[in-house]
Design a protein around this motif. Structure first.
Motif, PDB file in Angstrom:
ATOM      1  N   LYS A 135      47.988  23.252 100.498  1.00 57.59           N
ATOM      2  CA  LYS A 135      47.495  24.242  99.681  1.00 57.59           C
ATOM      3  C   LYS A 135      48.153  23.788  98.380  1.00 57.59           C
ATOM      4  N   LYS A 136      47.513  24.057  96.948  1.00 57.45           N
ATOM      5  CA  LYS A 136      47.857  23.430  95.587  1.00 57.45           C
ATOM      6  C   LYS A 136      49.006  25.103  95.045  1.00 57.45           C
ATOM      7  N   GLU A 137      48.635  26.121  95.866  1.00 58.23           N
ATOM      8  CA  GLU A 137      49.942  27.577  95.945  1.00 58.23           C
ATOM      9  C   GLU A 137      51.179  27.491  95.870  1.00 58.23           C
ATOM     10  N   GLU A 138      51.166  26.330  97.283  1.00 58.34           N
ATOM     11  CA  GLU A 138      52.768  25.710  97.540  1.00 58.34           C
ATOM     12  C   GLU A 138      53.576  24.608  97.488  1.00 58.34           C
ATOM     13  N   ASN A 141      56.038  25.674  91.289  1.00 55.89           N
ATOM     14  CA  ASN A 141      56.691  25.582  90.898  1.00 55.89           C
ATOM     15  C   ASN A 141      58.094  26.019  91.984  1.00 55.89           C
ATOM     16  N   LYS A 142      57.619  25.382  92.597  1.00 56.54           N
ATOM     17  CA  LYS A 142      58.784  25.036  94.620  1.00 56.54           C
ATOM     18  C   LYS A 142      58.587  23.744  94.420  1.00 56.54           C
ATOM     19  N   LEU A 143      59.765  23.299  95.274  1.00 56.79           N
ATOM     20  CA  LEU A 143      59.287  21.944  96.111  1.00 56.79           C
ATOM     21  C   LEU A 143      58.555  21.870  97.800  1.00 56.79           C
ATOM     22  N   LEU A 144      57.971  21.310  97.517  1.00 57.64           N
ATOM     23  CA  LEU A 144      57.149  21.533  99.008  1.00 57.64           C
ATOM     24  C   LEU A 144      57.217  20.281 100.092  1.00 57.64           C
ATOM     25  N   ASN A 145      57.896  20.241 101.157  1.00 59.40           N
ATOM     26  CA  ASN A 145      58.570  18.884 101.889  1.00 59.40           C
ATOM     27  C   ASN A 145      56.678  18.733 102.501  1.00 59.40           C
ATOM     28  N   ILE A 146      56.460  17.310 101.459  1.00 57.96           N
ATOM     29  CA  ILE A 146      54.901  17.207 102.549  1.00 57.96           C
ATOM     30  C   ILE A 146      55.126  16.410 103.483  1.00 57.96           C
ATOM     31  N   VAL A 147      56.095  15.573 103.462  1.00 57.34           N
ATOM     32  CA  VAL A 147      56.402  14.548 104.572  1.00 57.34           C
ATOM     33  C   VAL A 147      57.807  14.457 105.437  1.00 57.34           C
ATOM     34  N   SER A 148      58.596  14.925 107.162  1.00 56.37           N
ATOM     35  CA  SER A 148      59.929  14.303 107.119  1.00 56.37           C
ATOM     36  C   SER A 148      60.137  13.539 108.117  1.00 56.37           C
ATOM     37  N   GLN A 152      62.427  17.017 111.819  1.00 60.29           N
ATOM     38  CA  GLN A 152      62.420  18.250 110.823  1.00 60.29           C
ATOM     39  C   GLN A 152      61.014  18.750 110.721  1.00 60.29           C
ATOM     40  N   ASN A 153      61.480  19.578 109.749  1.00 57.53           N
ATOM     41  CA  ASN A 153      60.175  20.702 109.947  1.00 57.53           C
ATOM     42  C   ASN A 153      59.160  20.966 108.568  1.00 57.53           C
ATOM     43  N   SER A 154      58.842  19.431 108.629  1.00 55.87           N
ATOM     44  CA  SER A 154      57.455  19.922 107.547  1.00 55.87           C
ATOM     45  C   SER A 154      56.027  19.466 108.370  1.00 55.87           C
ATOM     46  N   LYS A 155      54.710  20.083 107.782  1.00 57.24           N
ATOM     47  CA  LYS A 155      53.567  19.757 108.847  1.00 57.24           C
ATOM     48  C   LYS A 155      53.025  18.393 109.518  1.00 57.24           C
ATOM     49  N   VAL A 156      54.215  17.605 108.668  1.00 60.45           N
ATOM     50  CA  VAL A 156      53.216  16.569 108.538  1.00 60.45           C
ATOM     51  C   VAL A 156      54.969  15.039 108.834  1.00 60.45           C
ATOM     52  N   PHE A 165      58.909  15.297  98.857  1.00 62.46           N
ATOM     53  CA  PHE A 165      58.775  16.270  98.666  1.00 62.46           C
ATOM     54  C   PHE A 165      57.635  16.493  97.246  1.00 62.46           C
ATOM     55  N   VAL A 166      57.175  17.307  97.218  1.00 65.76           N
ATOM     56  CA  VAL A 166      56.078  17.323  96.354  1.00 65.76           C
ATOM     57  C   VAL A 166      56.311  18.635  94.786  1.00 65.76           C
ATOM     58  N   SER A 167      55.862  18.728  93.422  1.00 71.22           N
ATOM     59  CA  SER A 167      55.887  20.202  92.502  1.00 71.22           C
ATOM     60  C   SER A 167      54.952  20.026  91.499  1.00 71.22           C
ATOM     61  N   GLU A 168      54.322  21.126  91.044  1.00 68.44           N
ATOM     62  CA  GLU A 168      54.122  21.453  89.705  1.00 68.44           C
ATOM     63  C   GLU A 168      54.556  22.331  89.444  1.00 68.44           C
ATOM     64  N   LEU A 169      55.087  21.707  88.083  1.00 66.31           N
ATOM     65  CA  LEU A 169      55.416  23.110  87.403  1.00 66.31           C
ATOM     66  C   LEU A 169      55.009  22.583  86.134  1.00 66.31           C
ATOM     67  N   ASP A 170      55.144  24.324  86.480  1.00 64.60           N
ATOM     68  CA  ASP A 170      54.736  24.617  84.928  1.00 64.60           C
ATOM     69  C   ASP A 170      55.649  24.500  83.557  1.00 64.60           C
ATOM     70  N   GLN A 171      55.266  24.315  82.548  1.00 67.62           N
ATOM     71  CA  GLN A 171      55.671  24.244  81.415  1.00 67.62           C
ATOM     72  C   GLN A 171      57.858  24.663  81.184  1.00 67.62           C
ATOM     73  N   ASN A 172      58.536  24.206  81.219  1.00 68.63           N
ATOM     74  CA  ASN A 172      59.979  25.078  80.884  1.00 68.63           C
ATOM     75  C   ASN A 172      60.336  25.543  82.516  1.00 68.63           C
ATOM     76  N   LYS A 173      59.668  25.006  83.006  1.00 69.71           N
ATOM     77  CA  LYS A 173      60.375  25.842  84.392  1.00 69.71           C
ATOM     78  C   LYS A 173      61.422  24.557  84.812  1.00 69.71           C
ATOM     79  N   THR A 174      62.842  25.034  85.807  1.00 69.63           N
ATOM     80  CA  THR A 174      63.837  24.351  86.455  1.00 69.63           C
ATOM     81  C   THR A 174      63.259  24.754  87.656  1.00 69.63           C
ATOM     82  N   LEU A 175      63.728  23.615  88.578  1.00 69.90           N
ATOM     83  CA  LEU A 175      64.152  23.107  90.399  1.00 69.90           C
ATOM     84  C   LEU A 175      65.411  22.696  89.801  1.00 69.90           C
TER      85      LEU A 175
END
Length: 233
Positions: A135-138, A141-148, A152-156, A165-175
């Protein structure tokens, strides 16, 4: 060490129905000094135009992950699997000693996806096919571990010892991401732009990251990225 790979330095191809940017040697693009990065053998940024695609073809001894950026991909294979996936969703295939599959865009808009090939730890491992509809909300503004790896514990999960890992960060956000000892990262800027430890990436650019222990990722505008973490070569 962080090495920037501008998109202008990558291989490209335009077959009419398919436009590709090759991060590593693939198809007609061959660079003997750019074959792989650790166990990452292929990373293609593909645009498949409407009502076209890859007809049935074979693979063996490779672990293949598709990450959908735009549009929808329809997969069909010789194990009887058939499904359609859309933005942010993941399809994976461990080809083992051989499998046939096809990948098509049956929609009226372009399909864009990252096609990632990982070298497996051994030959002729068990064949696997699967997918997960993240889901997009996953990933906002955070790291999502999509494959492992399977440990390990990914769903894939695949056979090889990697994390994607993937992420969609809003402007000026930091990880922040801490890199463990003897691990390395290949980083892809999918959409937008960001700054990684003072290096600016625009859409399509990439980084090779070795012998470093921390990533500070700051979005310069709405930023969508993916990175693959693995053992050092």
């Amino acid at each position: 060490m962080i090495k920037k790979i501008p998109k202008e330095n990558m291989g490209t191809s335009n077959l009419g129905w398919l436009e590709s940017r090759f991060h590593f040697s693939f198809a007609q693009y061959f660079n003997p000094s750019n074959i792989n990065f650790g166990v990452l053998r292929v990373l293609n940024d593909d645009i498949i135009h409407p009502h076209s695609g890859f007809d049935t073809h074979p693979h063996d001894n490779m672990e293949i992950i598709s990450y959908v950026i735009k549009g929808s991909i329809t997969h069909k294979d010789s194990m009887g699997n058939e499904e359609t996936l859309s933005r942010g969703e993941v399809q994976y295939l461990s080809a083992g000693d051989g499998i046939f599959h096809s990948e098509h865009n049956f929609q009226n808009e372009d399909l864009r996806l990252l096609q990632i090939w990982i070298i497996p730890p051994k030959r002729n491992l068990k064949k696997i096919y699967g997918s997960y509809r993240y889901k997009k909300e996953e990933r906002i503004n955070k790291l999502l571990n999509i494959v492992s790896s399977k440990k390990q514990n990914s769903k894939v999960t695949i056979h090889q010892d990697i994390n994607i890992f993937v992420s969609e960060l809003d402007q000026n956000k930091t990880l922040n991401y801490k890199i463990e000892e003897n691990r390395q990262i290949y980083f892809v800027q999918i959409e937008g732009s960001c700054k990684i430890n003072e290096i600016i990436l625009e859409e399509g650019d990439a980084l090779e990251i070795t012998n470093d222990n921390n990533l500070l990722i700051t979005s310069l505008n709405n930023s969508h990225f993916l990175f693959i973490e693995m053992k050092e070569e």
